[in-house]
Design a protein around this motif. Structure first.
Motif, PDB file in Angstrom:
ATOM      1  N   PRO A 129      32.529  12.335  18.170  1.00 55.36           N
ATOM      2  CA  PRO A 129      31.174  11.882  18.520  1.00 55.36           C
ATOM      3  C   PRO A 129      30.238  12.002  17.328  1.00 55.36           C
ATOM      4  N   ILE A 130      29.189  11.193  17.309  1.00 57.88           N
ATOM      5  CA  ILE A 130      28.306  11.132  16.142  1.00 57.88           C
ATOM      6  C   ILE A 130      27.658  12.484  15.868  1.00 57.88           C
ATOM      7  N   ASP A 145      26.708   6.830  20.921  1.00 56.98           N
ATOM      8  CA  ASP A 145      26.661   6.828  19.458  1.00 56.98           C
ATOM      9  C   ASP A 145      25.843   5.668  18.905  1.00 56.98           C
ATOM     10  N   ALA A 146      25.051   5.001  19.764  1.00 58.54           N
ATOM     11  CA  ALA A 146      24.292   3.827  19.342  1.00 58.54           C
ATOM     12  C   ALA A 146      22.793   4.083  19.457  1.00 58.54           C
ATOM     13  N   ALA A 147      22.025   3.384  18.618  1.00 56.54           N
ATOM     14  CA  ALA A 147      20.565   3.534  18.641  1.00 56.54           C
ATOM     15  C   ALA A 147      19.905   2.184  18.433  1.00 56.54           C
ATOM     16  N   LYS A 191      26.589   5.601  14.860  1.00 54.62           N
ATOM     17  CA  LYS A 191      27.691   4.694  14.548  1.00 54.62           C
ATOM     18  C   LYS A 191      27.226   3.243  14.579  1.00 54.62           C
ATOM     19  N   ARG A 192      26.331   2.925  15.498  1.00 52.44           N
ATOM     20  CA  ARG A 192      25.819   1.558  15.611  1.00 52.44           C
ATOM     21  C   ARG A 192      24.296   1.599  15.684  1.00 52.44           C
ATOM     22  N   ASP A 217      28.781   2.411  11.223  1.00 49.22           N
ATOM     23  CA  ASP A 217      29.827   1.418  11.487  1.00 49.22           C
ATOM     24  C   ASP A 217      29.291   0.004  11.632  1.00 49.22           C
ATOM     25  N   VAL A 218      28.170  -0.145  12.338  1.00 49.01           N
ATOM     26  CA  VAL A 218      27.620  -1.478  12.607  1.00 49.01           C
ATOM     27  C   VAL A 218      26.110  -1.447  12.424  1.00 49.01           C
TER      28      VAL A 218
END
Length: 698
Positions: free
Chosen positions: A235-236, A587-589, A640-641, A689-690
């Motif tokens: 996990p981030i 893991d995204a924002a 991550k994203r 990552d993205v």
């Protein structure tokens, strides 16, 4: 299926596991009995630990302490949870702690604590060459025949029944390859006494001497790659505490005075600072202050340290600068009347009375620029006399102010201060100035207020703020560590460390050059925004916007979306968020430039039933929700994203780069756009990552 069949099978499986564990324990106890010189109680402790060898741990028993003639180390345990230096006590009297001291039978046992810490320090030095962070090496004192779960400083005090569950509950720090290599290395650094080795059920391949060279012990690159890959898959939150093995030496370094760690985005500055805090807390009895400008970061970093190094987490204070300063003043009986709205009203009236019709309006008719001039150039630097202001370099301010302009600014300041005092309120700069006065008086009366102070994102502080934190520890060795990068400043104004009386020249100024976070595609996209914006760093050097870095991560990608309307743009964003697989939301924002944009997307996600966690509420624990916050709130974090909807909306057409070909604009406008580009750059470099970039082509 017959009623109760599923429950019956589960019960049978549980009984089978119980029998297996009992057999493992009995076998481990029989092996522990071979340690003939030990008492029955010590054999029981060894049996508890030998059970762990069935689960990938390595146990080294009764080792020589290198550098001594006859001293020994009871046990070294290496496993997924890290390296543990174990001191087994078989005292006839119960151990107890009082006032941070260890006692048994009414007698002090300080020498046992000191010895265990000394052995632990030796073990840390031994594994540092393999790139293992000091926080992964922990001292345990285990008491045979007792029930106990306490601590003294960084040492955990455990009874024989508590040690096993505690070790199994440790977070995973080491991959299998690292466990094997570290245990092999420690076997050589801490040689055994003849006949003292305890057999283990599963002998590792590396136990064969002829295979040592190929086992990975000296393949440091392989160990580093294994550790990196495991962190990338976690996990981030775990990734944000991952210390690359190449940075361990920096965490452990001894500095003769104030020091600074700088470097481009993604080079691991904050992670080094966090591990440094744990390292210092393990080596001093005093408190450590870890300060940053943002209000949300201390909560996140505090959670990270509790996970990394729980034994010392309660001795590190994570605070935002202004909240700490207010509490510091209150403890000393200094009344603080901070009221942002009333202070803003006082400034608005001052602008109306003496600013709006002055020569300042010729340069910029908007009052905001002149409020920043007072906040960051005058009060933020602690300037109290006009002649000092007339001569001061206005760092990171583009507009040229002649003497008449500076006189007009000073008149605006005096009117503002008069109206502010009349209302009986303080602004944020007043709080820091009052705290600086108190800190200097306290230092004159005694020693340092903290054992060490670590300042993250130092470039966003004012000069008075930096002087305040310096005053808490002075120039003592390892006392002050400043972490930050001038390119990532998201507030106007600036200063040089020399202005604060801080000297970090020579080996006390460390620049990091390896980006561990961003792929080339993501980093190139972000650098294109600021490539033409050179900046003044706080060490006084003019630095180009595009800096050379080494990359270690190559899998990231940039996704660009342009739609003719906001509705179509937002629909693509919603589809992308809904398409995240299970667990990926955590893991995204989604990051936005303003609170207005935050409100828009918070309402949109709520309507579409997409779970959201605002960054101002995020505490560093994994949560299955999209993080939502401003570019500024995202500082010090990574994901991550990262989704940046309408990422170019706040900048006028052509302002995404500030190169020579850009049209001529007023200096204050260029300064404002440069700051906006810096904020966008910070948001882009949060992506691992993205990086998703949305635009509306109107």
């Amino acid at each position: 299926m017959a009623a109760g069949g599923s429950a019956s099978r589960r019960a049978q499986e549980a009984r089978r596991q119980e029998r297996q564990l009992r057999e493992q324990w009995q076998a481990a106890r029989r092996q522990a009995r071979r340690w003939e010189a030990a008492s029955e109680g010590e054999r029981r402790v060894a049996a508890q630990l030998l059970v762990l060898t069935e689960r990938g741990w390595r146990l080294l028993v009764d080792r020589r302490w290198p550098g001594t003639r006859s001293a020994n180390v009871d046990m070294l345990l290496v496993g997924p949870g890290g390296v543990f230096v174990v001191d087994v006590k078989n005292w006839g009297s119960a151990a107890e702690t009082s006032g941070g001291k260890l006692r048994a039978g009414g007698e002090p046992r300080d020498e046992h604590v000191a010895k265990l810490l000394a052995v632990t320090k030796t073990a840390e030095g031994a594994v540092a060459s393999l790139g293992l962070s000091p926080v992964a090496v922990q001292p345990l004192m285990v008491f045979a025949g007792q029930r106990m779960n306490a601590g003294i400083g960084r040492i955990r005090l455990l009874g024989e029944r508590e040690v096993g569950p505690m070790l199994l509950s440790e977070r995973r720090r080491l991959p299998t390859e690292s466990v094997r290599a570290i245990a092999d290395h420690l076997e050589r650094v801490f040689p055994d006494y003849e006949g003292s080795a305890v057999g283990q059920t599963a002998q590792p391949v590396s136990a064969c001497p002829q295979q040592v060279e190929s086992d990975g012990l000296f393949d440091l690159d392989g160990l580093r790659d294994a550790a990196m890959q495991e962190a990338l898959q976690a996990p981030i939150e775990q990734w944000m505490t991952f210390l690359h093995p190449d940075q361990v030496a920096l965490v452990r370094r001894n500095w003769s005075g104030p020091a600074r760690i700088s470097g481009p985005a993604g080079t691991g500055k904050t992670v080094v600072g966090l591990h440094r805090a744990a390292h210092l807390a393990q080596r001093t009895s005093g408190r450590i202050l870890y300060v940053t400008f943002a209000n949300n970061l201390p909560r996140v970093q505090g959670t990270f340290l509790k996970t990394m190094s729980p034994a010392v987490a309660d001795r590190v204070d994570f605070r935002s600068l202004h909240s700490w300063a207010q509490e510091f003043l209150q403890e000393r009986g200094v009344q603080v009347r901070l009221h942002g709205d009333k202070a803003m009203t006082a400034f608005s009236l001052a602008w109306k009375h003496v600013g709006r019709d002055s020569c300042l309006a010729e340069i910029d008719p908007a009052p905001g620029y002149w409020r920043e001039e007072i906040d960051y150039v005058i009060k933020g630097r602690g300037i109290t006399a006009f002649e000092e202001y007339a001569a001061v370099p206005r760092r990171r301010r583009r507009a040229t102010l002649r003497r008449a302009h500076r006189q007009a600014v000073w008149a605006l300041l005096e009117e503002y201060e008069s109206l502010r005092v009349e209302r009986g309120v303080h602004d944020f700069n007043d709080v820091l100035t009052l705290a600086l006065t108190q800190a200097e008086e306290t230092r004159r009366m005694g020693g340092p207020l903290y054992a060490a102070v670590i300042v993250d994102e130092v470039q966003d502080l004012t000069l008075v703020g930096v002087r305040l934190l310096h005053a808490l520890v002075g120039d003592v060795p390892n006392g002050l560590l400043l972490v930050g990068d001038g390119q990532q400043a998201v507030y106007p104004g600036g200063f040089r460390l020399a202005d604060a009386g801080i000297d970090v020249r020579g080996d006390r100024g460390q620049v990091l050059h390896t980006n561990y976070r961003n792929s080339k595609e993501i980093l190139d996209t972000a650098l294109a925004v600021v490539a033409d914006d050179s900046f003044d760093d706080i060490d006084g050097l003019r630095t180009p916007g595009r800096r050379d870095v080494d990359l270690t991560y190559h899998d990231g990608q940039v996704v660009r979306v342009t739609k003719p309307s906001l509705a179509e743009h937002d629909q693509v964003l919603l589809d992308a968020l809904r398409g995240l697989r299970d667990g990926a939301r955590a893991d995204a924002a989604v990051l936005c430039p303003s609170m207005r944009a935050i409100g828009h997307y918070q309402r949109l996600f709520s309507r579409e039933e997409i779970p959201v966690c605002l960054l101002e509420h995020y505490d560093g624990r994994p949560v299955d929700a999209i993080k939502l916050g401003t570019y500024r709130r995202a500082k010090g974090l990574e994901f991550k994203r990262v989704f940046l909807p309408q990422h170019d909306a706040v900048l006028p057409s052509g302002a995404l780069s500030g190169g020579p070909g850009a049209p001529e604009k007023p200096e204050t406008v260029r300064e404002r756009e440069e700051l906006l580009r810096s904020q966008l750059f910070v948001a882009m470099t949060r992506a691992r990552d993205v990086l998703w970039l949305g635009s509306v082509d109107r």
